[in-house]
Design an enzyme around this catalytic site. Sequence first.
Site, mmCIF file in Angstrom:
data_model
loop_
_atom_site.group_PDB
_atom_site.id
_atom_site.type_symbol
_atom_site.label_atom_id
_atom_site.label_comp_id
_atom_site.label_asym_id
_atom_site.label_seq_id
_atom_site.Cartn_x
_atom_site.Cartn_y
_atom_site.Cartn_z
ATOM 1 N N LYS A 154 4.821 -2.045 8.229
ATOM 2 C CA LYS A 154 5.976 -1.372 7.637
ATOM 3 C C LYS A 154 7.147 -2.342 7.664
ATOM 4 C CE LYS A 154 8.873 2.778 8.101
ATOM 5 N NZ LYS A 154 9.071 4.047 8.858
ATOM 6 N N THR A 210 5.308 -0.534 2.847
ATOM 7 C CA THR A 210 4.213 -0.813 3.771
ATOM 8 C C THR A 210 3.171 -1.663 3.067
ATOM 9 O OG1 THR A 210 4.574 1.310 4.881
ATOM 10 C CG2 THR A 210 2.463 0.236 5.263
ATOM 11 N N LYS A 263 5.211 30.406 46.422
ATOM 12 C CA LYS A 263 4.024 30.218 45.593
ATOM 13 C C LYS A 263 4.007 31.262 44.494
ATOM 14 C CE LYS A 263 -0.078 31.629 47.054
ATOM 15 N NZ LYS A 263 -1.399 31.694 47.752
ATOM 16 N N SER A 304 12.221 50.309 38.464
ATOM 17 C CA SER A 304 13.476 50.825 37.949
ATOM 18 C C SER A 304 14.322 51.424 39.073
ATOM 19 C CB SER A 304 13.218 51.884 36.876
ATOM 20 O OG SER A 304 14.423 52.274 36.256
ATOM 21 N N VAL A 315 0.819 -1.219 0.000
ATOM 22 C CA VAL A 315 0.000 0.000 0.000
ATOM 23 C C VAL A 315 0.850 1.265 0.000
ATOM 24 C CG1 VAL A 315 -1.970 -1.092 1.132
ATOM 25 C CG2 VAL A 315 -0.181 -0.048 2.534
ATOM 26 N N ASP A 347 10.161 15.598 10.144
ATOM 27 C CA ASP A 347 9.781 15.372 8.742
ATOM 28 C C ASP A 347 8.273 15.529 8.570
ATOM 29 O OD1 ASP A 347 10.400 14.902 6.098
ATOM 30 O OD2 ASP A 347 10.263 12.724 6.265
#
Length: 592
Positions: free
Chosen positions: A172, A154, A498, A536, A146, A268
């Site tokens: 496979k 496969t 926490k 700051s 197939v 891939d």
Amino acid sequence: MGHCYSRNISTVEDKDGDVPNGVAQLQNNHRTSVPSSPVASGSTEANPYTISPFQSPLPAGVAPSPARTPGRKFKWPFPPPSPAKPILAALRRRRGTAPQPRDGPIPEESEEVDDQGRAGETAERLDNNFGFSKHFEGKYELGKEVGRGHFGNTCWAKAKKGKIKGQTVAVKIIAKAKMTSALSIEDVRREVKLLKALSGHRHMVKFYDVFEDADNVFLVMELCEGGELLDRILARGGRFPEADAKRILVQILSATAFFHLQGVVHRDLKPENFLFTSKNEDAVLKVIDFGLSDFSRFDQRLNDVVGSAYYVAPEVLHRSYGTEADIWSIGVISYILLCGSRPFYGRTESAIFRCVLRANPNFEDTPWPSISPIAKDFVRRLLNKDHRKRMTAAQALAHPWLRGENPGLLLDFSIYKLVKSYIRASPFRRAALKSLSKAIPEEELVFLKAQFMLLEPEDGGLFLHNFTTALTRYATDAMIESRLPDILNLLQPLAHRKLDFEEFCAAAVSVYQLEALEEWEQIATTAFEDFEREGSRAISVQELAEEMSLGPNAHPLLKDWIRSLDGKLSFLGYKKFLHGVTVRSSSSRPTR
């Protein structure tokens, strides 16, 4: 998987003499600046990817790792099409009177075919006994082929006994003669490990069993009879309505978010590697083929060049990448689904790589004007050349374009990395991040709220055990193999404190991803104003260098970030300080 040797070219033209979209600018602007290919046309002696054709980002003296499997190369997912109608051209080739085999060798591949005899001799000298069961023929009846790939094929099969007796499956078959090195044998072992660990997810192909005999390894998997995503793209002439594209992408991203959480990079992802379970329009989509996949630790980058040329991410070509490379591939798939064309095109792989590295996707030509702005924003945020600014798979599922699909969000491991950096940062840096978190747009807060709830807060906050429990809940053997739980040792400060939601946002916000937003300047301005009021203070050049782990050579640069008037960070300095810019990245040549 076929060879794709690079050629030195000065122009890239299709067979009709037209220059493909996105390539004309490359020809005009980058003819002399593009790195030359390491292998000349027609060479059959050298592996073109033993050395990357592009400058490595690794430190001097550090050699890149070799490809995990010497036989891995880029391969062409489609035959080269006309730039005007790429998908339709591929469809005509399939339906031609004399169609070529789908995975047959392209011209550059002939040398590998000639070497198959030597490959078999090499394999015989290797210990390719995997220890798998030897009773395949007693349990399964093998049927017609197939699908076919470079390393095997496969076949359809039927179970004769066992739990799935009478059920049809896909097998496979990997030829041991193709396993020409110890690394290629290890690749097969890793693929089996991955299939076993990941097969429980709805959008992952189911894995049933593995066998071997003297000549082959047999991977028994779910049979998906609906065909490839590529076939449906071709059948539609290459373009999907937004609603259909969203339905497909939600499934792709759901699977990707899952295996990324396990520390797995597919490497891939392309339309050929997604199969539908049936011919129905609403059939479930499954990701297949983990033959090129690898484990990626949270504190390491991969550097072997593998994948398919049209879908490869820029950082893969630069040999330094992680899970973000898969997101780029999904961005390419998204672009194809919505407009029927590839975002990056070239008639040779070197031309494709030039486009990937230098060109920007075309969102101006038809049909993009008729596609919603929010869909275009989604694709742009996947195809950002800076991997740090790309959305993760979990974030993409929370994007406004997909949010109505209700896919169900997964825990995002990037949250762990960001929180780790935050709790180990200085009070000054945490103050800067807290100011930034107060300026986050509401749309971006949706993702953070979802991640906060997935960690199951207690009394309105998160402790170390919340992070530990959440990671354990999603863990598979793949996560253990990739050693992602090691990060929990670095989160130990949370055992005694926490994080409420406000501080969680400060810890989990990605500065780079906010920079990718159109409204970044407004966000930064609002954050800086709050920082001026709340966090700051005067800071010396030496102290700022220590904050950023920079040496004395950085002092001249950092001097420009501090206001001479009061010794505090300027707006420019605040923005640079947020994402920890280094002298190297600041002095690098700007991209054109």
